[in-house]
Structures are given as C-alpha cells and as structure tokens.
Design a protein around this motif. Structure first.
Motif, PDB file in Angstrom:
ATOM      1  N   SER A   1      -8.891  -2.463  -7.493  1.00 30.73           N
ATOM      2  CA  SER A   1      -8.338  -3.690  -8.072  1.00 30.73           C
ATOM      3  C   SER A   1      -7.045  -4.080  -7.369  1.00 30.73           C
ATOM      4  N   ILE A   2      -6.180  -3.077  -7.133  1.00 33.43           N
ATOM      5  CA  ILE A   2      -4.900  -3.353  -6.455  1.00 33.43           C
ATOM      6  C   ILE A   2      -5.157  -3.859  -5.036  1.00 33.43           C
ATOM      7  N   VAL A   3      -6.075  -3.181  -4.358  1.00 36.66           N
ATOM      8  CA  VAL A   3      -6.380  -3.568  -2.972  1.00 36.66           C
ATOM      9  C   VAL A   3      -6.859  -5.015  -2.920  1.00 36.66           C
ATOM     10  N   LYS A   4      -7.766  -5.358  -3.838  1.00 39.07           N
ATOM     11  CA  LYS A   4      -8.283  -6.729  -3.853  1.00 39.07           C
ATOM     12  C   LYS A   4      -7.166  -7.726  -4.118  1.00 39.07           C
ATOM     13  N   LEU A   5      -6.295  -7.361  -5.061  1.00 42.45           N
ATOM     14  CA  LEU A   5      -5.189  -8.235  -5.435  1.00 42.45           C
ATOM     15  C   LEU A   5      -4.214  -8.428  -4.263  1.00 42.45           C
ATOM     16  N   VAL A   6      -3.857  -7.306  -3.645  1.00 42.18           N
ATOM     17  CA  VAL A   6      -2.926  -7.353  -2.505  1.00 42.18           C
ATOM     18  C   VAL A   6      -3.536  -8.176  -1.370  1.00 42.18           C
ATOM     19  N   ASP A   7      -4.819  -7.971  -1.166  1.00 42.97           N
ATOM     20  CA  ASP A   7      -5.522  -8.686  -0.108  1.00 42.97           C
ATOM     21  C   ASP A   7      -5.511 -10.190  -0.363  1.00 42.97           C
TER      22      ASP A   7
ATOM     23  N   SER B   1     -13.833   2.431  -1.065  1.00 42.58           N
ATOM     24  CA  SER B   1     -13.610   1.208  -0.300  1.00 42.58           C
ATOM     25  C   SER B   1     -13.422   0.007  -1.215  1.00 42.58           C
ATOM     26  N   ALA B   2     -12.619  -0.918  -0.738  1.00 44.31           N
ATOM     27  CA  ALA B   2     -12.431  -2.198  -1.422  1.00 44.31           C
ATOM     28  C   ALA B   2     -11.976  -3.208  -0.384  1.00 44.31           C
ATOM     29  N   ASN B   3     -12.686  -4.283  -0.275  1.00 42.68           N
ATOM     30  CA  ASN B   3     -12.324  -5.359   0.668  1.00 42.68           C
ATOM     31  C   ASN B   3     -12.023  -4.868   2.081  1.00 42.68           C
ATOM     32  N   ASN B   4     -12.877  -4.036   2.601  1.00 45.36           N
ATOM     33  CA  ASN B   4     -12.706  -3.496   3.956  1.00 45.36           C
ATOM     34  C   ASN B   4     -11.461  -2.622   4.125  1.00 45.36           C
ATOM     35  N   HIS B   5     -10.897  -2.183   3.025  1.00 48.60           N
ATOM     36  CA  HIS B   5      -9.803  -1.217   3.071  1.00 48.60           C
ATOM     37  C   HIS B   5     -10.333   0.078   2.468  1.00 48.60           C
ATOM     38  N   TYR B   6      -9.889   1.181   3.001  1.00 44.87           N
ATOM     39  CA  TYR B   6     -10.382   2.466   2.503  1.00 44.87           C
ATOM     40  C   TYR B   6      -9.219   3.341   2.081  1.00 44.87           C
ATOM     41  N   LEU B   7      -9.340   3.888   0.899  1.00 41.87           N
ATOM     42  CA  LEU B   7      -8.315   4.809   0.409  1.00 41.87           C
ATOM     43  C   LEU B   7      -8.886   6.217   0.447  1.00 41.87           C
ATOM     44  N   THR B   8      -8.198   7.099   1.131  1.00 40.26           N
ATOM     45  CA  THR B   8      -8.604   8.502   1.181  1.00 40.26           C
ATOM     46  C   THR B   8      -7.623   9.305   0.343  1.00 40.26           C
ATOM     47  N   MET B   9      -8.154  10.094  -0.547  1.00 42.96           N
ATOM     48  CA  MET B   9      -7.294  10.929  -1.385  1.00 42.96           C
ATOM     49  C   MET B   9      -7.780  12.369  -1.358  1.00 42.96           C
ATOM     50  N   MET B  10      -6.818  13.274  -1.236  1.00 40.95           N
ATOM     51  CA  MET B  10      -7.150  14.700  -1.298  1.00 40.95           C
ATOM     52  C   MET B  10      -6.492  15.253  -2.537  1.00 40.95           C
ATOM     53  N   TYR B  11      -7.220  15.957  -3.334  1.00 37.14           N
ATOM     54  CA  TYR B  11      -6.640  16.495  -4.563  1.00 37.14           C
ATOM     55  C   TYR B  11      -7.204  17.875  -4.851  1.00 37.14           C
ATOM     56  N   SER B  12      -6.409  18.649  -5.553  1.00 35.31           N
ATOM     57  CA  SER B  12      -6.850  20.012  -5.848  1.00 35.31           C
ATOM     58  C   SER B  12      -7.975  19.982  -6.868  1.00 35.31           C
ATOM     59  N   LYS B  13      -8.697  21.056  -6.950  1.00 41.92           N
ATOM     60  CA  LYS B  13      -9.863  21.107  -7.846  1.00 41.92           C
ATOM     61  C   LYS B  13      -9.452  21.040  -9.312  1.00 41.92           C
ATOM     62  N   LYS B  14      -8.207  21.445  -9.584  1.00 45.03           N
ATOM     63  CA  LYS B  14      -7.781  21.429 -10.984  1.00 45.03           C
ATOM     64  C   LYS B  14      -7.278  20.039 -11.419  1.00 45.03           C
TER      65      LYS B  14
ATOM     66  N   LEU C   1      -8.394   6.180 -10.918  1.00 48.02           N
ATOM     67  CA  LEU C   1      -7.570   5.665  -9.817  1.00 48.02           C
ATOM     68  C   LEU C   1      -8.436   5.168  -8.666  1.00 48.02           C
ATOM     69  N   THR C   2      -9.368   6.023  -8.230  1.00 47.54           N
ATOM     70  CA  THR C   2     -10.122   5.702  -7.016  1.00 47.54           C
ATOM     71  C   THR C   2     -11.185   4.635  -7.218  1.00 47.54           C
ATOM     72  N   LYS C   3     -11.759   4.603  -8.413  1.00 47.10           N
ATOM     73  CA  LYS C   3     -12.880   3.676  -8.590  1.00 47.10           C
ATOM     74  C   LYS C   3     -12.505   2.381  -9.297  1.00 47.10           C
ATOM     75  N   ILE C   4     -11.417   2.383 -10.034  1.00 46.84           N
ATOM     76  CA  ILE C   4     -11.069   1.160 -10.771  1.00 46.84           C
ATOM     77  C   ILE C   4      -9.715   0.593 -10.350  1.00 46.84           C
TER      78      ILE C   4
ATOM     79  N   PHE D   1       0.829  -1.208   0.000  1.00 45.37           N
ATOM     80  CA  PHE D   1       0.000   0.000   0.000  1.00 45.37           C
ATOM     81  C   PHE D   1       0.868   1.263   0.000  1.00 45.37           C
ATOM     82  N   GLN D   2       1.980   1.190   0.733  1.00 43.45           N
ATOM     83  CA  GLN D   2       2.882   2.340   0.787  1.00 43.45           C
ATOM     84  C   GLN D   2       3.411   2.636  -0.613  1.00 43.45           C
ATOM     85  N   THR D   3       3.792   1.577  -1.317  1.00 44.31           N
ATOM     86  CA  THR D   3       4.289   1.741  -2.680  1.00 44.31           C
ATOM     87  C   THR D   3       3.182   2.306  -3.569  1.00 44.31           C
ATOM     88  N   MET D   4       1.983   1.767  -3.406  1.00 40.87           N
ATOM     89  CA  MET D   4       0.852   2.221  -4.213  1.00 40.87           C
ATOM     90  C   MET D   4       0.624   3.721  -4.017  1.00 40.87           C
TER      91      MET D   4
END
Lengths: 308, 143
Positions: free
Chosen positions: A113-119, A84-97, A106-109, A10-13
């Motif tokens: 997919s990575i989270v499920k795979l890693v899990d 969310s994916a497999n009980n893991h949650y990714l929070t991302m903050m990004y600028s409006k631009k 990234l967030t929805k596909i 996850f850190q690498t991701m």
C-alpha cells in the motif's frame, strides 16, 4: 527521476519497519531494473545485487505461473521474503521467531500500500515538475494566523513577537527592484506602515530564490584512467532541471552530504549511459573518503547558487 | 537411457554411464519421497511435480507441454537457494516458494534430491511440506 523522489520515502519506510520489529534483520527495496532504492544498515550492497540478479532470473522464467508476485525462502534460522508492488520489490529477512502475522501484515498489505501510494505521489510530483518547473519548491509558511493578501513574493516580515513568511511561487524570477517597490506598495495599501513603525518592525528582504532542491542519490565509484578528484558526476537531467529553476544563476558547485559529513565539489554530467537515469552519483574515491561514504550508500546533493 | 511416456505422466529414468555409489542408499530415500509425491499429487489444487535425484527424474504435470518451462523455473529457484546461502547469513535453505498470479511452486533441495511441487495459490503449501518432511522422516526411521 522518480526513483530520486521515492528513495527518501522508502528509506524512511525501511527504518520504521526495523523499529517496529527488531526480528527483521535486513531489508531493502529495489526496482524492476535492479537498482536498489533503499536499504538498511544490515544489508550489504553486493550481496543484495547478487540476490537481485538471481531474483530477476527467476522472474524471467516465471511466465508459466503468471509472473513472480512473491518469493519466500525458509532456511535454518531465517526467512527471506520478497513482495512486489508496482514494479518495486521489498526484500525482508527475519528470524524464525519473528511474529509471522506481523511480517505478513507488513509484506502483503502495509508495504504494498505504501509503495503504491509513494509511487502515485512521485508520479504526480514528476508530472507537476514537468508542467511547472520550480513549483515543487514553493513553500507556504504563514507562521501565524495572519495572512497578508496580495503581498508580493519573497518577503519576510519580522516583528518582535511574530514572524510571517509569505512567498508566492508565481513569480519565480528574483527581481530586487520590482519586489521592493511592490512591497512598499503593498504595505501602503494595507495601511500597515504606521503600525509596523510602532512595533519596531524589521523588514528583512530576501530575494525570491526558489528553495534549494535536494536530491538523494545512490553512490557509485567514479573510476577510469584519470578521474578529476574534485568532480562528481550526476544525471544530466538533474543539471538541466536546476538550470531551468535557477535561470540567470550560475551553478558551479554542489554540496554533497552523507549522513555524517558534507563537502562541496564541482560536478559534470554522467558520461556512461550505463549509469544515467538511475538515481546514481559517481563520486571519486577522494570525495568518498572525505564524506565517509562508499558505493551503494546514499548522499544528498544540492546546488550552490552564485550570482551571475 | 530408457524412457516411458504417457499422456499425463512422464517418467524419466536416467541411468548414467558411470554408476555412483552413495553410502546413504539414495534409492530408498528416492522411493520414499516418490511415494509421498504421488500422494501429494492427489491433493486438491496440486498441478504436478518435478522430482530430480542423482539417478532419476520424475515429472508429473497437468500440462505436459509446459514441462520445459516448469523445469527451467524449478532450476532457477533451486539455484537461487545457493545464492542466498552464500550471500546472506541464513544457514541452509530448507525450501523456496515462488508465487505467481494463479500458481505457486514449492521447491525443496533435500540432500541430492530436488523437489518442485506446483499448485494453485489457494493450496496449502505447508501441508505439502509436511508430507515431504514425513517421507524423509520415514526413510530415516527405516534406516
């Protein structure tokens, strides 16, 4: 233990996501129980924890909409998304631009997919570890194209121009005498002795110790009235696993390594059940200062093996 | 306190004991948003809404028996906006969208007004947002 396995992935991701889109100004992955598995340099641990608390409160009340799958927050100059994916949650903050399509991708596909795979991989790895303790330390490195069938474990054959390391994890217990005999026998069998002599072969024997397992853990401060200044606390499960892998070996100390520095220290099991089985390491302030790490940071630990 | 109740539409008007005078004439703004929400309610996929202002609360939901659950979720979401504003450098939160398995909710904290619109996942929340923004704009223009 699964969180320990997943954390580096996850850190690498997160690092890669950051590189991919500089408009992303903060991201972290947390588990359903609120433990932060990975975070980037922009994210403050305490702030993330408070947000997770609030997120969990929403999640508790979200049964009426069929659970909480995603959360998006639009603000004056940033957007925050939690997927969310497999009980893991990714929070991302990004600028409006930021490129919305890329973020959505990234967030929805990609990330789910990575989270499920890693899990899945973590689950497989954990299952394998449970079945064959020590098998995860198996390393097969044939170096060159040459393969020596029936060669015994833990032998390193070094020639002037080539190096072949052949290990066999089936025999994990180091036994110098039997290994040497087996090695000689193997060389005879293969009729390679003469050839090796001609090639000025060096036989470097290395006992067949399993590769030292590394675990990445999240730092928690070790407080209390009189904490031992040179002792960290880790999961008992992890200590048991080491003892299982390194039977007949003494493990009195471990190496604790942060991004910049490392030190060796004594260890003991975590006493407070609140901190156990969460992929945490309780480090006294003195050691935290030495290795320049604070609560919420990540450290890698590995055992120091000494002969009995 | 007076309470009017119908099967699918519950309208609650709360008159507080101490009347608070708000200089920005909240009644007009409230009315403008309320009208807009009534329009939004007609959109395909919109399940209902909860609208709370300083002086009144209006709830219109397809499933009146779930009002409490919806209201609690709405409150948690709006509380979360405060946490985000305090903890992260994001400025002021405009809206928050929570997506569930089949339903999503759009929450907007617009000054003293708190709006939560519940809709199916296929519904376009941007359209709803725009309509609410238009209502606010209309009110400001009138002012």
């Amino acid at each position: 233990m699964m969180s320990n396995v997943c954390t580096p992935a996850f850190q690498t991701m997160i690092s890669e996501i950051q590189k991919m889109n500089p408009d992303i100004t903060g991201s972290f992955v947390f588990k359903e129980n609120g433990v932060i598995l990975a975070k980037d340099g922009f994210t403050v641990h305490d702030s993330a924890q408070k947000f997770i608390g609030s997120f969990n409160a929403i999640k508790e009340k979200s049964q009426t909409i069929g659970g909480l799958h995603a959360l998006t927050i639009h603000s004056d100059y940033k957007e925050v998304s939690v997927t969310s994916a497999n009980n893991h949650y990714l929070t991302m903050m990004y600028s409006k631009k930021a490129d919305k399509r890329l973020v959505e991708l990234l967030t929805k596909i990609l990330v789910p997919s990575i989270v499920k795979l890693v899990d899945q991989l973590a689950l497989k790895l954990t299952t394998e570890q449970e079945i064959l303790p020590g098998d995860d330390n198996e390393s097969l490195n044939y170096g060159t194209n040459e393969v020596y069938p029936d060669t015994q474990p833990g032998l390193q054959i070094q020639t002037n121009d080539q190096e072949s390391i052949i290990t066999n994890s089936k025999a994990q217990q180091p036994n110098i005498e039997s290994t040497t005999k087996n090695f000689e026998k193997t060389v005879e069998t293969l009729s390679l002795q003469d050839e090796f002599e001609q090639l000025d072969v060096e036989f470097n024997y290395k006992p067949n110790l399993p590769q030292l397992p590394e675990n990445q853990l999240i730092v928690e401060k070790l407080g209390g009235l009189l904490p031992r200044p040179n002792t960290v606390r880790i999961d008992k499960e992890l200590i048991d696993k080491w003892e299982d892998i390194f039977k007949n070996k003494k493990i009195e100390k471990i190496i604790v390594e942060s991004l910049n520095k490392k030190t060796s220290c004594k260890f003991e099991p975590i006493k407070d059940p609140k901190y156990s089985d969460k992929g945490l390491i309780q480090i006294p302030e003195k050691i935290q200062n030495i290795i320049e790490v604070t609560t919420g940071g990540l450290v890698t630990i590995k055992p120091i093996i000494s002969e009995d | 306190m007076t309470k009017k109740k119908s099967d699918s539409n519950i309208q609650t008007e709360i008159q507080q004991e101490t009347q608070i005078q708000i200089s920005s004439k909240p009644d007009e703004e409230t009315q403008s948003i309320s009208d807009s929400l009534a329009e939004i309610r007609k959109l395909e996929g919109v399940i209902g809404y909860i609208f709370r202002s300083e002086m009144a609360a209006k709830i219109d939901l397809n499933e009146p028996d779930k009002i409490i659950e919806y209201a609690m979720l709405s409150t948690e979401l709006l509380d979360c906006t405060e946490v985000i504003e305090q903890q992260f450098d994001v400025g002021s939160v405009e809206c928050i969208i929570a997506e569930g398995k089949h339903t999503k909710v759009l929450c907007i904290a617009n000054g003293i007004n708190r709006i939560s619109v519940f809709m199916s996942n296929t519904c376009d929340q941007e359209k709803v947002r725009q309509k609410i923004a238009q209502a606010k704009m209309l009110y400001l223009t009138k002012k």
